[in-house]
Design a protein around this motif. Structure first.
Motif, PDB file in Angstrom:
ATOM      1  N   ALA A 179      -0.445  11.122   0.185  1.00 45.61           N
ATOM      2  CA  ALA A 179      -0.321  10.061  -0.804  1.00 45.61           C
ATOM      3  C   ALA A 179      -0.997   8.805  -0.266  1.00 45.61           C
ATOM      4  O   ALA A 179      -1.043   8.579   0.946  1.00 45.61           O
ATOM      5  N   ASP A 181      -0.754   4.785  -0.450  1.00 38.00           N
ATOM      6  CA  ASP A 181       0.000   3.603  -0.844  1.00 38.00           C
ATOM      7  C   ASP A 181      -0.916   2.384  -0.744  1.00 38.00           C
ATOM      8  O   ASP A 181      -1.324   2.000   0.360  1.00 38.00           O
ATOM      9  N   ARG A 227      -3.242  10.921  -5.055  1.00 45.24           N
ATOM     10  CA  ARG A 227      -1.862  10.538  -5.393  1.00 45.24           C
ATOM     11  C   ARG A 227      -1.671   9.074  -4.997  1.00 45.24           C
ATOM     12  O   ARG A 227      -1.342   8.749  -3.874  1.00 45.24           O
ATOM     13  N   ARG A 229      -0.107   5.303  -5.169  1.00 39.52           N
ATOM     14  CA  ARG A 229       1.109   4.532  -5.441  1.00 39.52           C
ATOM     15  C   ARG A 229       0.797   3.061  -5.210  1.00 39.52           C
ATOM     16  O   ARG A 229       0.264   2.688  -4.178  1.00 39.52           O
ATOM     17  N   HIS A 231       1.820  -0.981  -4.857  1.00 46.36           N
ATOM     18  CA  HIS A 231       2.927  -1.827  -4.400  1.00 46.36           C
ATOM     19  C   HIS A 231       2.460  -3.279  -4.338  1.00 46.36           C
ATOM     20  O   HIS A 231       1.445  -3.587  -3.716  1.00 46.36           O
TER      21      HIS A 231
END
Length: 287
Positions: A179, A181, A227, A229, A231
């Motif tokens: 993933a 981030d 993937r 993500r 923030h």
């Protein structure tokens, strides 16, 4: 043309750990590995050789160091194409020259010194500051094997505008099946209050919304198969990214193009290279 991954070795344990990572990185990219040793490294890195070399410092030759490094590289990747070279020059000059024809340069935190794992050595810092390709500095104490990431997580610090660092981080996450981030840190100046005439909402909310918009802009071209993500985190970027490094396999940051004073490493990247809990990739911005 498949540019090799280059790793610098001096015979110290940190540099041999860098070889482990470099062999993984070369295998992930399906490119050769090039191991380089600069003769003059020990002039200012001390005499503490890795146990793996198995010889007293006074009798070790450049070939001994390279043979040990090559053996280490093939331990987990026996079919990896590996080239070895010893060069009688200052190490930072050698690695910066090698970087012009490399897909990435891998370096350890520090060479043969008494504080080997505490702070970044001068050679590694110089290479991360001026190399023309991405530089991965090995940090942390979990073995730093790219092929055996403990967290399944790559972290990228996102600045105000899209950079090569985001593209590099996407590629690294995809190669590892990890993933990604993407973190945009933001802060609200204390002088801004809710009754400021320029604000119709709370200053905190407006700063966070701006950070979210900047993050979306930076990630606009991210591949769909990553993937991803997102923030937005309130706080100083250095603190936010150091915290994220504790549960990451790789931390990616950008480096701006040279200005009127030449190559410079920003304060955030400088702090991360000295204190990150995981390896740090410094990616130079490109036109």
């Amino acid at each position: 043309m498949h540019l090799p991954v280059v790793v610098g070795v001096d015979g110290s344990e940190p540099s041999l750990r860098a070889v482990d990572r470099a062999a993984d990185e070369a295998t992930l990219r399906a490119v050769p590995l090039r191991i380089v040793h600069a003769y003059r490294w020990d002039r200012y890195e001390g005499t503490a050789l890795a146990r793996e070399i198995g010889l007293p410092s006074a009798s070790v030759t450049p070939d001994d160091i390279l043979v040990a490094a090559g053996r280490r590289a093939r331990r987990h990747h026996p079919d990896l194409a590996v080239t070895l070279e010893a060069v009688a020059e200052e190490p930072e000059y050698v690695l910066l020259r090698e970087a012009r024809h490399a897909s990435a340069v891998i370096v350890g935190t520090r060479g043969r010194g008494e504080v080997a794992d505490l702070l970044l050595g001068s050679v590694s810092l110089s290479v991360a500051t001026a190399a023309t390709c991405p530089v991965i500095v090995i940090r942390g104490d979990d073995g730093n094997r790219a092929a055996e990431g403990r967290h399944g997580r790559v972290v990228v610090g996102v600045s105000d505008a899209p950079t090569a660092a985001v593209r590099f981080a996407c590629e690294e996450a995809r190669r590892r099946g990890a993933a990604l981030d993407a973190i945009r840190a933001w802060r609200c100046p204390t002088r801004e209050t809710a009754d400021h005439p320029l604000f119709t909402g709370t200053p905190e909310r407006l700063h966070e919304e701006r950070a979210a918009e900047e993050l979306e802009a930076a990630l606009a071209d991210a591949p769909a198969d990553v993937r991803l993500r997102r923030h937005t985190v309130e706080g100083p970027a250095r603190r936010v990214l150091l915290t994220a490094s504790r549960e990451a396999d790789l931390l990616v940051v950008g480096r701006h193009r040279p200005g009127q004073y030449g190559h410079r490493l920003g304060r955030i990247a400088h702090t991360l290279l000295h204190h990150s809990a995981c390896p740090v990739a410094v990616v130079p911005d490109t036109p």
